[in-house]
Structure formats: C-alpha cells, structure tokens
Design a protein around this motif. Structure first.
Motif, PDB file in Angstrom:
ATOM      1  N   LEU A  90     -51.411   4.637  42.725  1.00  0.00           N
ATOM      2  CA  LEU A  90     -51.077   4.849  44.135  1.00  0.00           C
ATOM      3  C   LEU A  90     -50.459   3.569  44.698  1.00  0.00           C
ATOM      4  CD1 LEU A  90     -54.348   6.505  45.490  1.00  0.00           C
ATOM      5  CD2 LEU A  90     -52.160   7.623  45.146  1.00  0.00           C
ATOM      6  N   LEU A  93     -50.363   1.156  50.328  1.00  0.00           N
ATOM      7  CA  LEU A  93     -50.469   1.879  51.603  1.00  0.00           C
ATOM      8  C   LEU A  93     -51.319   3.141  51.455  1.00  0.00           C
ATOM      9  CD1 LEU A  93     -49.462   2.194  54.565  1.00  0.00           C
ATOM     10  CD2 LEU A  93     -47.564   3.512  53.661  1.00  0.00           C
ATOM     11  N   GLU A  94     -51.035   3.912  50.407  1.00  0.00           N
ATOM     12  CA  GLU A  94     -51.792   5.148  50.200  1.00  0.00           C
ATOM     13  C   GLU A  94     -53.252   4.845  49.884  1.00  0.00           C
ATOM     14  OE1 GLU A  94     -48.688   8.139  48.066  1.00  0.00           O
ATOM     15  OE2 GLU A  94     -49.046   6.230  47.103  1.00  0.00           O
ATOM     16  N   LEU A 101     -60.159   8.795  54.796  1.00  0.00           N
ATOM     17  CA  LEU A 101     -60.195  10.165  54.293  1.00  0.00           C
ATOM     18  C   LEU A 101     -60.848  11.204  55.201  1.00  0.00           C
ATOM     19  CD1 LEU A 101     -59.406  11.743  51.587  1.00  0.00           C
ATOM     20  CD2 LEU A 101     -61.834  11.684  51.179  1.00  0.00           C
ATOM     21  N   LEU A 113     -51.594   5.327  60.310  1.00  0.00           N
ATOM     22  CA  LEU A 113     -50.648   4.348  59.760  1.00  0.00           C
ATOM     23  C   LEU A 113     -50.830   2.977  60.395  1.00  0.00           C
ATOM     24  CD1 LEU A 113     -47.204   6.133  59.436  1.00  0.00           C
ATOM     25  CD2 LEU A 113     -48.599   5.135  57.640  1.00  0.00           C
ATOM     26  N   ASN A 114     -51.013   2.985  61.726  1.00  0.00           N
ATOM     27  CA  ASN A 114     -51.108   1.705  62.411  1.00  0.00           C
ATOM     28  C   ASN A 114     -52.390   0.961  62.060  1.00  0.00           C
ATOM     29  OD1 ASN A 114     -48.683   2.140  63.646  1.00  0.00           O
ATOM     30  ND2 ASN A 114     -49.616   3.213  65.376  1.00  0.00           N
ATOM     31  N   MET A 117     -51.826  -0.504  58.610  1.00  0.00           N
ATOM     32  CA  MET A 117     -50.918  -1.658  58.565  1.00  0.00           C
ATOM     33  C   MET A 117     -51.528  -2.878  59.263  1.00  0.00           C
ATOM     34  SD  MET A 117     -48.468  -0.839  56.644  1.00  0.00           S
ATOM     35  CE  MET A 117     -47.371  -2.241  56.853  1.00  0.00           C
ATOM     36  N   MET A 130     -45.975  -1.442  49.770  1.00  0.00           N
ATOM     37  CA  MET A 130     -45.217  -0.466  48.992  1.00  0.00           C
ATOM     38  C   MET A 130     -45.392  -0.647  47.489  1.00  0.00           C
ATOM     39  SD  MET A 130     -43.594   1.678  50.836  1.00  0.00           S
ATOM     40  CE  MET A 130     -44.540   1.790  52.329  1.00  0.00           C
TER      41      MET A 130
ATOM     42  N   ASP B   8     -43.887  -2.037  66.667  1.00  0.00           N
ATOM     43  CA  ASP B   8     -44.755  -2.044  65.503  1.00  0.00           C
ATOM     44  C   ASP B   8     -44.984  -0.641  64.970  1.00  0.00           C
ATOM     45  OD1 ASP B   8     -45.107  -4.617  65.065  1.00  0.00           O
ATOM     46  OD2 ASP B   8     -47.251  -4.698  65.529  1.00  0.00           O
ATOM     47  N   ILE B   9     -45.230   0.259  65.924  1.00  0.00           N
ATOM     48  CA  ILE B   9     -45.529   1.629  65.535  1.00  0.00           C
ATOM     49  C   ILE B   9     -44.354   2.245  64.793  1.00  0.00           C
ATOM     50  CG2 ILE B   9     -45.862   3.960  66.453  1.00  0.00           C
ATOM     51  CD1 ILE B   9     -47.581   2.583  68.661  1.00  0.00           C
ATOM     52  N   GLU B  11     -42.017   0.750  63.319  1.00  0.00           N
ATOM     53  CA  GLU B  11     -41.811   0.027  62.070  1.00  0.00           C
ATOM     54  C   GLU B  11     -42.708   0.585  60.965  1.00  0.00           C
ATOM     55  OE1 GLU B  11     -42.599  -4.403  61.283  1.00  0.00           O
ATOM     56  OE2 GLU B  11     -41.123  -4.332  62.919  1.00  0.00           O
ATOM     57  N   ASN B  12     -43.968   0.780  61.316  1.00  0.00           N
ATOM     58  CA  ASN B  12     -44.909   1.339  60.343  1.00  0.00           C
ATOM     59  C   ASN B  12     -44.480   2.722  59.899  1.00  0.00           C
ATOM     60  OD1 ASN B  12     -46.384  -0.934  60.705  1.00  0.00           O
ATOM     61  ND2 ASN B  12     -47.939   0.020  62.012  1.00  0.00           N
ATOM     62  N   ARG B  13     -44.054   3.518  60.882  1.00  0.00           N
ATOM     63  CA  ARG B  13     -43.635   4.882  60.587  1.00  0.00           C
ATOM     64  C   ARG B  13     -42.409   4.866  59.669  1.00  0.00           C
ATOM     65  NH1 ARG B  13     -45.572   9.657  59.810  1.00  0.00           N
ATOM     66  NH2 ARG B  13     -47.018   9.417  61.516  1.00  0.00           N
ATOM     67  N   LEU B  15     -41.505   2.573  57.568  1.00  0.00           N
ATOM     68  CA  LEU B  15     -41.929   2.138  56.235  1.00  0.00           C
ATOM     69  C   LEU B  15     -42.507   3.312  55.463  1.00  0.00           C
ATOM     70  CD1 LEU B  15     -42.155  -0.635  54.778  1.00  0.00           C
ATOM     71  CD2 LEU B  15     -44.557  -0.612  55.429  1.00  0.00           C
ATOM     72  N   TYR B  16     -43.377   4.026  56.150  1.00  0.00           N
ATOM     73  CA  TYR B  16     -44.032   5.171  55.512  1.00  0.00           C
ATOM     74  C   TYR B  16     -43.009   6.251  55.168  1.00  0.00           C
ATOM     75  CZ  TYR B  16     -47.116   9.166  54.914  1.00  0.00           C
ATOM     76  OH  TYR B  16     -47.745  10.270  54.423  1.00  0.00           O
ATOM     77  N   SER B  18     -39.913   5.898  54.509  1.00  0.00           N
ATOM     78  CA  SER B  18     -39.065   5.515  53.379  1.00  0.00           C
ATOM     79  C   SER B  18     -39.736   5.911  52.073  1.00  0.00           C
ATOM     80  CB  SER B  18     -38.787   4.014  53.412  1.00  0.00           C
ATOM     81  OG  SER B  18     -39.954   3.306  53.081  1.00  0.00           O
ATOM     82  N   LEU B  19     -41.061   5.805  52.060  1.00  0.00           N
ATOM     83  CA  LEU B  19     -41.823   6.175  50.866  1.00  0.00           C
ATOM     84  C   LEU B  19     -41.754   7.681  50.632  1.00  0.00           C
ATOM     85  CD1 LEU B  19     -43.986   4.768  48.921  1.00  0.00           C
ATOM     86  CD2 LEU B  19     -45.688   5.725  50.439  1.00  0.00           C
ATOM     87  N   ARG B  23     -39.522  10.701  47.787  1.00  0.00           N
ATOM     88  CA  ARG B  23     -40.236  11.729  47.028  1.00  0.00           C
ATOM     89  C   ARG B  23     -39.722  13.118  47.353  1.00  0.00           C
ATOM     90  NH1 ARG B  23     -46.223   9.275  47.963  1.00  0.00           N
ATOM     91  NH2 ARG B  23     -45.914   7.466  46.641  1.00  0.00           N
ATOM     92  N   TRP B 233     -56.051  15.301  49.737  1.00  0.00           N
ATOM     93  CA  TRP B 233     -56.503  13.905  49.879  1.00  0.00           C
ATOM     94  C   TRP B 233     -57.739  13.624  49.046  1.00  0.00           C
ATOM     95  CZ3 TRP B 233     -53.609  10.115  51.097  1.00  0.00           C
ATOM     96  CH2 TRP B 233     -52.573  10.263  52.019  1.00  0.00           C
ATOM     97  N   ASP B 295     -50.264  10.512  44.754  1.00  0.00           N
ATOM     98  CA  ASP B 295     -50.558  11.182  46.016  1.00  0.00           C
ATOM     99  C   ASP B 295     -50.417  12.687  45.777  1.00  0.00           C
ATOM    100  OD1 ASP B 295     -50.540  12.346  48.488  1.00  0.00           O
ATOM    101  OD2 ASP B 295     -49.425  10.713  49.440  1.00  0.00           O
TER     102      ASP B 295
END
Lengths: 262, 352
Positions: A90, A93-94, A101, A113-114, A117, A130, B8-9, B11-13, B15-16, B18-19, B23, B233, B295
């Motif tokens: 993984l 981040l994940e 969970l 997410l915030n 991070m 990443m 910031d928010i 930015e985080n979003r 980044l996520y 992009s991941l 996929r 999850w 994931d």
C-alpha cells in the motif's frame, strides 16, 4: 484514569503466569511502562487493548474496559503493536488512512484526507505519502505506523516500543509530539519504552514492572528511577544524577551479575 | 488563515486524486482491451464473422444464414463465460492471497480444484450423479458438490478460535492431496475411455457453455463482488499483520471466514462449470497488485478484469494456434501463463 485490578494472565493453561494478580494505576498524561525483557510490558498493553483473555478487571474513568465490545474499545483506544515486519505494498497515504477505518467510506472524505496529511506533516514524513510502504526503511515504517495510530481520536493511545529503530532525533521529536498531542487533544498516552533516560525526560508517570511480571513501583521520574530500582529490576549497577532540569539521568556501569561472580 | 486552510485542503485532495486517477485510467484501458477481445472471440471460430455482422446480429437480429444463431446462442455465451470465469478465478485468487497474506496462494491451494476433479471422476468413472441431476449437469453437479465439501471443511476448520493463516494453508494442502489420491484410486479402476474423458475435463473447456450455465456463474460472481466491495477497507486492512489489523478494529478471524466462504463458492462455481483452469487465479491478482497496489477498491476489480482479460485472450489463442482446432483452454492458459509469469517474477527480482 486507567486502572488495572488483579490482572492474571498466562499464554496457555500449562504455561507459567505472565501476571499473577498485578494491579497498576496509571495517571493522566504521559505514562511510561519500564521493565526488563520478558517482564510482560507488551502483554500488559495487549491486555489493556483487549487482545488477550485475562482474569481481573480494567477500568477507565469508572468504565469497565474488560466488558467493552471490540468496536467500543477501538473507539476508546488506539494501539500500536510492537512489530516491524510488514510487506504491504500500500502507499503510505493509504496505510495511514486505514487507521481511520471505522469511519472510512468508499469515497475518501476531505476530512479523512486532511487528518492523515496533517499527521504525516506532524511526523515530518508527508513527503513519503505517495511511496509504497514496502519500499521504506525500518524507521520510516515505524513512523508510518505511529501516524496510523494517531489519526484517530481516541481517549487513550497505547504505544508499544514506538522508538524502536528510530534515530536519536526522531526519538526526541516523537516524544515531544506525544507531549503536544496530550495537551492539544487531551488524551492519555501509555508508552512502553526501553530507554530509561528518554522515559525520565518525557514521562509524567512511570510504572516499573519486574522480570517476574510483578508491580515494582510507580510515580514521577525522580521518585521511581533510583539506583536501587536499577539494581532490583534490571540487575544493573549504576548511578542516577539529576540534570539541570531536575530530571534523573542514569549511567549504567556494569551488570550486577558480573559483580557477584567476581 | 482560512485561505491557507483551504489551499491545504485542495492540495491534499489533488494529491489523492493523482493517485486515484492513474488507477482508474488503467482500469478503463484494460476494460477497453477486454471489449476488443470479447468481440474477437465472437468473431473468430470455425467460421469467421465480421465485427459489423456481429453487431448487426446482436442489436438488429439480422444476419446471413445461421449467423444470428451462432452469434447469439453459441459464441456470445462462450465469450461472456470466458470473462466471467476469468473474473471469478481472478477474484478468488486476489482474496485468498489477501486473507492468507501469501502471494502464491490461490483457491486451488485450498484443494478446490482437486475436489472438483474428484467429483468429475465420480461422475465419469462411476457414472454416479450425487445430486441426482440430469446427465447434462451430472458432472458439473458432482464437481460442485465436492468443492462444497472442501469449502465447508475449510470453513469449519477456520471457525476454531484463533486459527492462523499457516494452519489454513496446511489444511488446504492436505485436502488437496487427499482428493488427488482419491481421484487416482478411481483412475486405477477406470477404463481407457473414462480416463480420456476425465483428462479432457481436467484440461478445462468453455465449449459446453450454455446461457443457463453463464447466468449461474454470473449471478454468483455478481453477489460475491458486491459483498467483497462493501468490505473493501477491511480487506485492505487484512494486508497488515493480524495484531495490527485488530488494533485498527478489524475482526480478523471474521473477515477471514467470510472471504473463505465467498472465494470457495466463487471458485467452486467456476471450476465445476469449465474444469480446472490453472494459473489465472495466481497471475491475475499478482499483476493487479503490481500495478494498482493493494487498495481493495481497485485491487479486487482489477484482478477480476485481468482474469477476464487473460482468459479471453487464452480462449482466442486456443482457437488460433492450430487453425480449425480448438485447443482446451486450460492448456493454453498454463502454456502462455507460465513463461509470462516467470518473466514478471524475474523482472521484479531485478528491481529488488
């Protein structure tokens, strides 16, 4: 705060007891469990988190933790087991997201997410977010797991040897961060440590267990960390001095076993 | 201050995202590839039918000679079955590898395939239909019955308190040997014709596909996928150490039992309808893991897609390698699968 009453536990019917009626009281804030190898420090933390079947009771502010369901315990406590091997591919981040969970939905929310991070930034590993977990170094993996433990908002955080495989700077930073978290989030932390000086510098309350799994002493660092304790519990002859901030600093000289032989 | 927080928010979003985007695009490309293979599979056979004619037959019910019938009742269910079986094997492998935390496990490790072979042998050699099914379904019924016996055994075994993953693997391997030996006993008393038909069954084949069979496989696959997706999850957390997974609130034993139940069912259905098709259950999740990671929101669907892709490709090749002859698909998957798999392993070893 957390109270352990008459805890009795063994890893199997025909095996010796790890604990035989041990009772321990923790304080608010930064608690450290000290003791030699095999004393049962990890077992004690596992029992508190409810991974073991023990006899006795554990209370947290009048709530009986022993009778809680797993989901309630997970809400109340966050636990970092002591283990280093993990081959998961993984991303960091994940991995840390997984710490949230119970609340995670299939679409990851901004809030999740915030928090993740921010925690990564607190631990100064946000640049790894990443990267694949199995490509990290031992110390980085440890920090990721610590982050995973911190992204929840429990009342108690249990950390089993979190400073293992961390360098000196990271060890100090982690302890400072834990101190900050205690103040900001008003949580109580119980940490198993081997480094007595690190414990002395940061802990509000230290609990010492002997190699037989008995309670030895507890209290503020300068009351607990004494030359007598070093000899009785660790079998080590050494001196304890107070530094400029009035915190005890030990310097171990030799094993007490050597002195018996000669 | 609020601006800073807002930045910031996003930015985080970003980044996520992009991941995630990488996929999703990968999955989309593979899906497109699968559609192409699917059309080729309908087009190619003992007589070639052009893509235009296929589309006309499918949507307008028009075509020359028997083309509409060939497309709709013969080739379409077979091409769909290739995808469904591939997906079933891919998911089976993906989830068994996840819960046993073992990249070389597959449903076959747990003895599913040898139990199915034994069931087929009971039908072919002893002429016995355990579930009293009509002749056309007797072999499938027997195979399914014995895969369920194995699945139930493994499930009951895993019900014991605190049973570890190694114990489950060992138990599965033991069952594997047991049923192989039982099959050998039957082979010992069989005559040549019976031996040959058992051998052909073991090769695996899509040629006996009917719409009924396809719908059974599809229904099971669909339900299992939904259940797995709902637990995505938790399944992702199963990639962690047991204690670690429990520390974040996953009931490890419960998830493990659920997955054993689902994967056994899904593989049992696949194996009993088309015979033992090797390697898809091992290779598909392996490639999926290398490309999208673990994931489960992506890993499981991609394993399914890749499984369908590999089996469709194998089916296509089985019709092309020797013109006019359709090779057993199980042979093709292994023969093209093994070198491909080795190439992946070697390139991965170089990276490490």
């Amino acid at each position: 705060m957390l109270k352990v009453n008459n805890l009795k536990f063994s890893y199997g019917k025909d095996r010796a007891c790890v604990f035989d009626n041990i009772s321990i009281e923790f304080n608010k804030g930064f608690n450290v469990i000290l003791g030699p190898n095999g004393a049962g420090k990890s077992t004690l933390v596992k029992a508190i988190f409810g991974l073991l079947n023990y006899r006795g009771t554990i209370y947290y502010n009048c709530k009986n933790v022993s009778e809680m369901k797993t989901c309630e315990k997970v809400e109340l406590m966050s636990y970092l087991p002591q283990m280093d091997l993990d081959i998961s591919s993984l991303t960091v981040l994940e991995m840390v997201l997984l710490g949230r969970l119970p609340e995670l939905s299939r679409r990851v929310s901004d809030k999740d997410l915030n928090i993740v991070m921010d925690t990564l930034k607190d631990l100064n590993i946000h640049e790894l977010s990443m990267k694949k977990f199995n490509e990290l170094s031992g110390g980085q993996k440890k920090l990721v797991f610590i982050a995973q433990t911190l992204v929840r908002n429990p009342e108690i955080i249990l950390l089993d040897e979190p400073t293992n495989s961390l360098d000196l700077q990271k060890q100090l930073e982690l302890c400072q961060l834990l101190g900050k978290i205690i103040k900001v989030r008003n949580v109580d932390i119980i940490v198993v440590l081997h480094d007595i000086n690190l414990a002395a510098r940061h802990a509000d309350h230290i609990v010492v267990i002997t190699s037989q799994g008995d309670y030895y002493n507890s209290g503020a660092a300068k009351d607990v960390i004494t030359e007598k304790m070093l000899r009785d519990v660790y079998g080590v002859i050494g001196s304890v001095n107070l530094d400029d901030e009035n915190k005890p600093v030990i310097s171990a000289k030799k094993s007490a076993r050597d002195s018996c032989d000669t | 201050m609020t601006d800073r927080a807002f930045e910031d928010i996003s930015e985080n979003r970003a980044l996520y995202n992009s991941l995630i985007k990488k996929r999703i695009s990968l999955i989309s490309i593979l899906f497109a590839g699968l559609v192409v293979l699917f059309l080729f599979n309908i087009s190619i056979g003992s007589s070639s039918i052009s893509i235009v004619q296929i589309l006309r037959a499918l949507f307008l019910n028009q075509g020359e000679g028997n083309n509409v019938m060939i497309v709709k009742d013969v080739r379409l269910p077979m091409a769909l079955m290739a995808i469904a079986i591939g997906a079933a094997l891919g998911i089976g492998g993906c989830e068994i590898q996840t819960i046993l935390r073992n990249p070389i496990a597959s449903p076959y490790t747990l003895g599913i395939s040898s139990a199915a072979s034994f069931g087929a042998a009971v039908g072919l050699i002893l002429n016995n239909s355990i579930l009293n099914l009509p002749e056309a379904l007797a072999i499938t019924g027997n195979a399914f019955f014995f895969t369920l016996v194995v699945s139930t055994a493994i499930y009951i075994f895993s019900l014991q308190r605190q049973i570890g993953k190694t114990a489950i693997i060992l138990f599965g391997i033991a069952l594997n040997f047991l049923f192989s030996s039982l099959t050998m006993i039957l082979q010992y008393i069989a005559d040549e014709n019976q031996l040959q038909s058992l051998m052909f069954w073991n090769f695996g084949s899509l040629l006996k596909t009917t719409w009924t069979k396809f719908f059974i496989v599809f229904a099971v696959l669909f339900i299992c996928m939904i259940i797995l997706f709902k637990n995505a999850w938790k399944l992702t957390a199963m990639t962690l150490d047991d204690t670690k997974a429990r520390s974040i609130g996953v009931d490890v034993s419960k998830v493990r039992r659920l997955v054993i139940l689902i994967t056994s069912l899904i593989s049992a259905v696949a194996v009993s309808f088309v015979g033992t098709i090797g390697f898809v259950g091992l290779v598909a999740p392996h490639i999926a893991r290398l490309t999208v990671g673990e994931d489960q929101r992506f890993f499981m669907p991609l394993s399914a897609l890749l499984g369908g892709f590999i089996l469709s490709l194998a089916f296509l090749l089985s019709k092309l390698i020797i013109p006019g002859v359709i090779l057993p698909i199980g042979l093709v998957t292994s023969v093209i699968g093994i070198p491909f798999f080795m190439a992946i392993i070697f390139s991965k070893m170089r990276c490490m």
